[in-house]
Motif scaffolding. Structure first.
Motif, PDB file in Angstrom:
ATOM      1  N   ALA A   1      38.871  50.145  24.062  1.00 11.17           N
ATOM      2  CA  ALA A   1      39.142  51.097  25.109  1.00 11.17           C
ATOM      3  C   ALA A   1      38.319  50.804  26.294  1.00 11.17           C
ATOM      4  O   ALA A   1      38.820  51.082  27.268  1.00 11.17           O
ATOM      5  CB  ALA A   1      38.843  52.396  24.623  1.00 11.17           C
ATOM      6  N   ASP A   2      37.449  50.365  26.201  1.00  8.67           N
ATOM      7  CA  ASP A   2      36.402  50.240  27.393  1.00  8.67           C
ATOM      8  C   ASP A   2      36.427  48.947  27.912  1.00  8.67           C
ATOM      9  O   ASP A   2      35.631  48.358  28.636  1.00  8.67           O
ATOM     10  CB  ASP A   2      34.916  50.714  27.097  1.00  8.67           C
ATOM     11  N   GLY A   3      37.101  47.925  27.373  1.00 11.83           N
ATOM     12  CA  GLY A   3      37.383  46.682  27.527  1.00 11.83           C
ATOM     13  C   GLY A   3      38.134  46.361  28.850  1.00 11.83           C
ATOM     14  O   GLY A   3      38.827  47.326  29.328  1.00 11.83           O
ATOM     15  N   SER A   4      37.897  45.476  29.605  1.00  9.38           N
ATOM     16  CA  SER A   4      38.389  44.822  31.104  1.00  9.38           C
ATOM     17  C   SER A   4      39.737  44.150  30.839  1.00  9.38           C
ATOM     18  O   SER A   4      39.846  43.436  30.059  1.00  9.38           O
ATOM     19  CB  SER A   4      37.610  44.281  31.784  1.00  9.38           C
ATOM     20  N   THR A   5      40.753  44.942  31.157  1.00  6.23           N
ATOM     21  CA  THR A   5      42.086  44.256  31.114  1.00  6.23           C
ATOM     22  C   THR A   5      42.475  43.404  32.431  1.00  6.23           C
ATOM     23  O   THR A   5      43.523  42.709  32.716  1.00  6.23           O
ATOM     24  CB  THR A   5      43.232  45.245  30.934  1.00  6.23           C
ATOM     25  N   ASP A   6      41.664  43.394  33.506  1.00  6.89           N
ATOM     26  CA  ASP A   6      41.814  42.569  34.583  1.00  6.89           C
ATOM     27  C   ASP A   6      40.682  41.515  34.638  1.00  6.89           C
ATOM     28  O   ASP A   6      39.969  41.632  33.735  1.00  6.89           O
ATOM     29  CB  ASP A   6      41.710  43.461  35.789  1.00  6.89           C
TER      30      ASP A   6
END
Length: 450
Positions: free
Chosen positions: A209-214
């Motif tokens: 949930a706190d991972g970067s998707t960009d």
């Protein structure tokens, strides 16, 4: 008496220097305010290289006039880089079967990219869209093809595909597509894991949930931000308690679009150029759709510089959009590719009588001047044809195949008919209605945006 005179001199000097300091400080603030708009955040934040979109930037107001002048005198901010981009990587049944070696009982997709990989390797950076999951053997919705599946258009492909893409020169893939959840949440997490193992950067989803998707990458001195999104996930959705994240617009949902636009604006503040990799539009359509165009304009207004659209099985025209101020003056522009087709798939023209066997590799020339202003100056289009030959399905450069005899032994009469059709037809279709023109050189079409 002498002591009194010395004291007066000291006091006068102190008042003079205090006054001078106040005046200089005030002048400094005025100068910073006047020139703040010319200071690109990336100029003062050159340390970002291969990080997520949460990197911090330095506010222009924090720079002293002395430091700003020193930077301008001692540093050259001009740069020029190339960014290559291809469409969907889609492993349908025929692709899986041809990549399987019955003797070794292993898959290998490396031959599929042997005639286009130079287009990626000669560019400074290359991106594509991965339209399948890498859930692992026997972990898809079925295991009909040696432990993997294409059943009911639910794709789970061999994990070696990630390594093969990396070896072919692809650096980053968008995994936010309508097939991202074909193997459920666990399959999405597994996909990310295999991409990480291969060293293949990904956008559009995160395992936590706190991972970067960009993703932000400093490429040759130019800070480029990548954002990945899909308009739908084929009716699948993540459970409310799922830890992984998928960037989706939920069929052009207004709140989701606003969220995406806010992310684009935030990334624009941190980078020189923003690229949005967007899976949207109807699968069978070869024309620009109203919803696509409306969304693209909003993204342009938010700060997007380049939109790489996928989703359709056939290519769509490109468009150069402009963002205008209250007076109608153009303030910025955005190049939009509404549909790039599929670089790799099992599609044929005979099966649909549509140009599903034709796509292109794009190469964008990105330049930044001494004032930190970055723009796409031009782009090159290399049309490619998906050729079926013996035990491989391979994208082949169309113009090189027509103008030379390099691929003669591999091409039958039907293939040559398709290549002849795509030779000028691809660029004509791409530039239709755009007002852009092209020149032909070195087996590719060159389009200037100036």
């Amino acid at each position: 008496m002498k002591e009194v005179k010395k004291l007066l001199v000291v006091l006068v000097a102190a008042v003079f220097f205090i006054g001078l300091f106040v005046l200089c400080d005030k002048y400094s603030e005025n100068v910073k305010a006047d020139y703040a708009s010319q200071i690109n955040p990336s100029i003062v934040n050159q340390g970002s290289s291969g990080t997520g979109s949460k990197g911090q930037t330095v506010d222009a107001g924090q720079l002293s006039v002395e430091k700003m002048v020193q930077n301008m005198v001692t540093k050259d901010y001009s740069a020029s880089v190339t960014l290559a981009a291809a469409g969907d990587i889609l492993c349908q049944q025929s692709v899986l079967e041809k990549a399987y070696n019955s003797d070794s009982e292993k898959f290998d997709f490396s031959d599929d990219f042997q005639y286009v990989k130079d287009l990626f390797l000669t560019s400074d950076y290359a991106v594509a869209t991965l339209k399948t999951t890498l859930a692992g053997k026997y972990n898809g919705s079925s295991d009909e093809y040696y432990g993997y599946t294409t059943e009911d258009s639910n794709y789970n492909s061999p994990e070696v595909l990630a390594d093969n893409l990396k070896s072919a020169g692809i650096s980053l893939v968008n995994i936010a597509t309508n097939h991202a959840l074909d193997s459920d949440a666990a399959g999405l997490v597994s996909t990310i894991g295999y991409l990480d193992q291969a060293g293949l950067v990904h956008v559009g989803a995160a395992a936590t949930a706190d991972g970067s998707t960009d993703y932000t990458q400093n490429i040759g001195g130019v800070n480029i931000g990548f954002i990945g999104y899909t308009n739908s996930s084929n009716g699948y959705s993540l459970d409310s308690d799922a830890e992984c994240v998928l960037n989706t617009l939920n069929d052009y949902d207004a709140q989701s679009i606003e969220t995406l636009c806010n992310r684009v604006s935030a990334m624009k503040d941190e980078t020189d150029l923003v690229v949005v990799m967007l899976n949207f539009g109807s699968v069978e359509s070869d024309s620009i759709e109203t919803d696509q165009q409306a969304l693209a304009q909003k993204l342009c207004d938010a700060g997007a510089d380049l939109i790489l659209g996928t989703g359709s099985r056939v290519m769509k025209p490109v468009e150069k959009l402009s963002s205008e101020d209250e007076t109608g003056q153009s303030t910025r522009s955005c190049l939009v590719l509404y549909g790039m087709g599929a670089l790799l798939s099992g599609e044929t023209y005979a099966s649909s009588e549509k140009d599903t066997d034709i796509s292109a590799v794009f190469d964008f020339n990105i330049a930044r001047n001494d004032f930190g202003e970055t723009a796409i100056q031009s782009f090159t289009v290399t049309p490619v044809y998906l050729n079926w030959y013996n035990d491989a399905i391979q994208p082949i450069p169309v113009c090189e195949a027509k103008d030379t005899d390099k691929y003669t032994e591999m091409l039958d009469d039907n293939a040559m008919d398709r290549i002849n059709s795509a030779y000028e037809g691809t660029i004509t279709h791409l530039l239709d209605g755009s007002g852009l023109t092209s020149t032909y050189e070195n087996y590719a079409y060159h389009v200037s945006l100036q």
